[in-house]
Structure formats: C-alpha cells, structure tokens
Design a protein around this motif. Structure first.
Motif, mmCIF file in Angstrom:
data_model
loop_
_atom_site.group_PDB
_atom_site.id
_atom_site.type_symbol
_atom_site.label_atom_id
_atom_site.label_comp_id
_atom_site.label_asym_id
_atom_site.label_seq_id
_atom_site.Cartn_x
_atom_site.Cartn_y
_atom_site.Cartn_z
ATOM 1 N N SER A 22 45.342 -9.091 40.327
ATOM 2 C CA SER A 22 46.601 -8.731 39.665
ATOM 3 C C SER A 22 46.389 -7.605 38.657
ATOM 4 N N VAL A 23 45.292 -7.663 37.925
ATOM 5 C CA VAL A 23 44.995 -6.626 36.936
ATOM 6 C C VAL A 23 44.770 -5.285 37.624
ATOM 7 N N ARG A 24 44.061 -5.310 38.766
ATOM 8 C CA ARG A 24 43.805 -4.060 39.501
ATOM 9 C C ARG A 24 45.100 -3.461 40.021
ATOM 10 N N GLU A 25 45.959 -4.290 40.579
ATOM 11 C CA GLU A 25 47.181 -3.778 41.185
ATOM 12 C C GLU A 25 48.174 -3.275 40.128
ATOM 13 N N LEU A 26 48.234 -3.942 38.979
ATOM 14 C CA LEU A 26 49.146 -3.501 37.929
ATOM 15 C C LEU A 26 48.545 -2.415 37.054
ATOM 16 N N ARG A 27 47.212 -2.286 37.099
ATOM 17 C CA ARG A 27 46.500 -1.297 36.291
ATOM 18 C C ARG A 27 46.795 -1.482 34.798
ATOM 19 N N VAL A 28 46.673 -2.721 34.341
ATOM 20 C CA VAL A 28 46.855 -3.034 32.927
ATOM 21 C C VAL A 28 45.487 -3.386 32.327
ATOM 22 N N PRO A 29 45.290 -3.072 31.034
ATOM 23 C CA PRO A 29 43.985 -3.325 30.402
ATOM 24 C C PRO A 29 43.827 -4.787 29.991
ATOM 25 N N VAL A 30 43.202 -5.574 30.825
ATOM 26 C CA VAL A 30 42.983 -6.992 30.569
ATOM 27 C C VAL A 30 41.489 -7.290 30.668
ATOM 28 N N ARG A 31 40.978 -8.002 29.674
ATOM 29 C CA ARG A 31 39.604 -8.503 29.733
ATOM 30 C C ARG A 31 39.665 -9.998 30.021
ATOM 31 N N ILE A 32 38.950 -10.447 31.022
ATOM 32 C CA ILE A 32 38.924 -11.860 31.377
ATOM 33 C C ILE A 32 37.779 -12.521 30.626
ATOM 34 N N GLN A 33 38.107 -13.502 29.786
ATOM 35 C CA GLN A 33 37.116 -14.176 28.958
ATOM 36 C C GLN A 33 36.733 -15.525 29.556
#
Length: 563
Positions: free
Chosen positions: A422-433
């Motif tokens: 989902s992060v790749r497709e939306l291209r939003v800056p998310v860090r998975i902790q």
C-alpha cells in the motif's frame, strides 16, 4: 515566638547543656547569627562544627578530645544497637561513630523539632485514610512530616494511632513521649533488628487504626508492612530512597510497590503484545496507596493511585504525578507535573518498545531518531482515550505537519506485506515499526481492537492514534493511508471491486470469511456478482451507511453421496 511551640527554647537548651561548656556557649551565640540550627558535629581531633540551613560555622578552635566526647555521652541517653541516643522528652538525636575497638570517636548531635503544619500540602490525602509512603533525601523532613501525620490523625481525626519508634526519633527519648505526636501512642523497639516484629505486635495487641513507622529498610519490615496493610490498617511510613525509581530498582524494597516478577511469554503472546518474550509485571497490589516524594520542605510530588503508576513504569511509560507546593502567599498549588515527560525516567526495564533498560540510553545513543509527537497534550487524561475521533486527530496532525513528513506505523494483526504494498502504490512516506513504543500510529483490525490486547492498551494509555480496519486487505490499508495523508485514492467503485477480488482470493486460500468495507447498494450488487463468478457466496450485513458485504467461506465437501 517560634513556630516550634512554647517549649522549644527549653528543648534547645537541653541539647546545649549536654555539650562541653565552651562549645555550648559558642553554639548559643552563633545560633543567633545564622538560620535554623541543623546539627552539631564533634569529631575527635577536629574543631567542633555547627551546621545551619544557610551554612556552617566553627564553634571553637580547640580540637575535640576523648574527654569532650565522654562528657556528651554521659549526659544523654544510652546508645542502642544503632548507635543512636537521645535526650529525654526532646526530639534531639545523638549518633555515635566508633573505632574498631568500639570507642566513640565522633558524635552528630542532630536538632529535632516538632513543626506543625508540615503536612498541609498532603493533609487531604492523610485524613482520607490512605496508606502513604514518604520518600526523600536525608535531612529533608521525612520524620517531621511523619510526626505531624501522627498528631493530625490522633488529635484532629480521633483515630487510634500507634507509632513504632525504632530509634526514639519520632516521639523522643525516654518513657514519656514528646507532646509533638499528640494523643498517638508510641511503642519502642529494643533493637532495630526487631522492628518488623514490633510492627506485627502493634497490630495484634493494640487494635490500631493507623500504624506510623519510620525507615522501612529490609525485606522483613517490607513484609510486615504488607501484612499490616492487608489487615485494613492505614499505614504511614518512610523508606530509603529519594524517588519512585529508587524503589523500583531496589530488590529489597520493591515489594512495597507490589513486587516485580519476570514473566516469559509465548511467541504468539509476545507478537500480540509487540514486546520481548521476557517482560516485567507487578506481582501483587502495592502496600501503599500513595507515594509522596519530598523535593523541598514545601514542595512534594504525589503518585496516586500508586498501582497505576507502577504498572506504567514497568511498561516503560510515565504517568505524570501531581506537583504540590506552597506559593509566596502560603497558598497550596496543585497541578500535573508535565516536566517528567520531558526529563524521562531512569527506570525502563522491559518497555513495549523492545527491551531498553535505561531511558537515558535512548537520549545518549548516537543518531537517535527525533520523533514527531502525535500524542495528546499532557493536560488531557491519557487513561480515558478511545478510538472515536482518533483518525480525525491523526489526519489533522498530519496536515499541520510538514508535507510528506514520515509516519511511523506499527501494524498489529495487519499484514506487513500488504502495508508495504500500500505504501509503494500510494507513494507516501511511511516507516513500518516493530514495536508500539516507536510508533506514531497503530494500525490494527476490528477484532484485535475489541480484545484490548496489550499493544492496544499501551497505545491508548499514551495517546498514540489507532487506525482500526475491518479486514486485512490492501484496499482498506490504502484507503486509511489515503485519508490520513489527504492524497487522491483510486476510483471508489474500482477500489471496491479490487477489494472484493482480493477478499475472494483470501477466502479461497485461507478458507475463512472476509468482511469488506461499507459500500452503496450499486457497488454491493457488483461485488455480489463478482463473488458468484468465483463460485462463492456472500451476504450483506449492517445498515446504511455502514452496510457491507461478507464473503462467506466455502462449505466443506461431503465424503458421502448424500447428507
């Protein structure tokens, strides 16, 4: 007129009378030129010294001799096993230092005062009948507050108060107690090693409503204090240590806080909590209801209720205490002490964030991440947070922050693979902790949120926003992230059909039903058709606008020809 009662001048002169005449005369003169006299120190071969609240003063240029020390020892009470003595019907304490042969080589003559009004800051807690533990540095006034607690509870509240006075420091030396304790009764202790036994004896023989005890210092005394509290008797005491962290790391005295035990979790439970396999938990209810840290004579920190404070500390978090002090006009000010949130705590044994042991290590580590805080303000009750409105809070915080500021997400029960997609497709800056303590947001499923597992409770307690999904699908994850970041999501109908197709694939691979996001009737009809094309069944549930599709698991195949 002094604040220590009409007999104060007489009591002070009784102390001076026990000193060699040249030292006593000098002490009387010097006392008029300085602040409050704290103690007089007599060390063999050194000049006598007086210590005041505003400094120190030499009393005589002649050095102390054995004759001077013997002069004082002969005019005070007998020294006990703790090398302490007193002067009858006063609160002064004379402590001896001995050489290896047992001969006195030094004396500390500490001035004792009965000061009324010292517990005004916490008087409301004292009279409510709560058990209170006082902590503070030596000489800051713990025993003075303890004595005043005994007087207030006996005289003003009319309770049966018994003082276990190990060193005769609370009620003074001699068989007749000092009037500073009011109508409270005093039990003397033959030797400090028997303090715990006298504590139990006081409860069993004298039917007290309140027990007052000074300096709880070992396991036997801590166990006796627990026994007293379990019998429903109010306990007011002091212990070694200046703050809560001191007790938490003290294996001898942490039983006063309920005791600490190490628990080993299963792999599944550790994943569910988002913690290590070994965690620390409280063994039992704390002996005391309230812990008071004395910072200054008119300034204290109150931890109440103590069980919640200890639980939060064992989870690596801080529950802000109350800060109480007297202002310049003498009024009492009480507020939440938010400074502890910035300073942190030295104790963090096994936090949910993955096993750091000292909070100071986090700040000193090189390259430490500076995290943008999305937590609620300190003046908000952090223990009544709920999911309602949490997404709106997070969305507003993201909009107020810098564009494309990274968001730290802890997925709990949500597929990390789907989140990464989902992060790749939306291209939003998310860090998975990997740990809830490192997250700015927790993303979880509806059933996990309802169960209130430990990571969910940890997030709610510290104000970390929680995003609740109906099912573990890429579409729902993308929709949640799109709403938070305010980015354009895919066409609703296309996204709904993609979610339905993904749900069908999950049902076929796992054999478990999948609940889709709410849609309008037109989209639900298209989803029904798609499900039927894959030879599955679905049903609609809920009411508009939350009516949604549930793709049912296929029925098990029958082994026989008939039912």
């Amino acid at each position: 007129m002094t604040p220590y009662g009409p007999a104060w001048e007489e009591e002070l002169h009784l102390l001076f009378d026990a000193l060699p005449p040249r030292i006593a005369d000098s002490a009387a003169r010097v006392s008029d030129q300085h602040g409050e006299l704290l103690e007089i120190v007599l060390d063999l071969g050194r000049q006598p010294e007086a210590r005041f609240t505003d400094g120190e003063a030499i009393l005589d240029h002649a050095q102390i001799s054995h004759a001077d020390l013997e002069y004082v020892a002969s005019r005070v009470g007998a020294f006990g096993d703790d090398n302490r003595a007193g002067i009858e019907r006063t609160l002064h304490r004379i402590s001896a230092m001995r050489n290896r042969a047992g001969r006195i080589v030094g004396l500390t003559c500490r001035v004792g005062r009965a000061v009324t009004g010292t517990i005004d800051i916490i008087k409301d807690i004292v009279v409510q009948g709560r058990s209170i533990l006082l902590l503070g540095q030596p000489g800051i006034g713990k025993t003075t507050m303890l004595r005043e607690c005994a007087r207030v509870l006996s005289d003003e509240c009319g309770k049966r108060v018994v003082i276990v006075d190990t060193s005769n420091e609370i009620a003074g030396d001699g068989d007749i107690p000092h009037p500073g304790i009011g109508r409270a009764r005093r039990m003397q202790v033959p030797t400090p090693a028997l303090q715990h036994a006298v504590m139990i004896e006081a409860v069993e023989n004298h039917m007290p409503q309140v027990i007052v005890i000074d300096e709880i210092g070992n396991e036997l005394e801590a166990a006796a204090a627990r026994t007293i509290a379990e019998r429903g008797v109010q306990l007011v005491g002091t212990a070694h240590g200046s703050n809560l962290d001191n007790l938490l790391v003290n294996p001898t005295l942490n039983d006063l806080l309920g005791g600490i035990q190490s628990v080993t979790l299963s792999d599944e439970e550790a994943r569910r909590r988002g913690s290590q396999k070994s965690v620390l938990e409280r063994k039992a209810p704390p002996t005391f209801d309230v812990l008071v840290e004395i910072r200054e004579r008119d300034k204290v920190t109150v931890h109440m209720p103590l069980d919640e404070t200890v639980d939060e500390a064992l989870r690596g978090r801080i529950k802000p205490p109350q800060l109480r002090y007297k202002d310049e006009q003498g009024g009492i000010v009480s507020k939440i002490d938010t400074s502890v949130l910035e300073q942190g705590s030295d104790f963090e044994p096994v936090p949910f964030g993955g096993g750091r042991t000292l909070r100071r290590d986090r700040g000193e580590a090189g390259g430490a991440r500076t995290r943008r805080s999305l937590r609620v303000p300190a003046d908000v009750d952090q223990f009544t947070l709920a999911h309602d409105g949490r997404e709106r809070e997070l969305r507003e915080a993201m909009r107020a922050a810098q564009p494309y500021q990274p968001l730290n997400v802890f997925p709990y029960g949500v597929s990390r693979q789907y989140l990464e997609q989902s992060v790749r497709e939306l291209r939003v800056p998310v860090r998975i902790q990997h740990h809830v303590d490192d997250a700015d947001m927790v993303m979880t499923l509806k059933n996990y949120y309802r169960r209130k597992d430990s990571p969910v409770r940890a997030a709610e307690a510290t104000g970390i926003p929680i995003q609740v999904l109906r099912s573990n699908t890429v579409s729902q994850i993308k929709n949640a992230l799109a709403r938070i970041y305010g980015v354009e999501a895919a066409d609703p109908a296309e996204a709904a059909m993609a979610e339905a197709l993904e749900g069908i694939q999950r049902v076929q691979s796992t054999g478990m039903q999948v609940e889709l996001a709410p849609q309008n009737s037109y989209v639900r009809r298209l989803q029904h058709q798609l499900v039927e094309q894959h030879e599955l069944h679905a049903r609609s549930t809920g009411s508009d606008p939350n009516r949604r599709l549930v793709i049912l698991a296929p029925a098990p195949e029958s082994d026989g020809d008939g039912e």
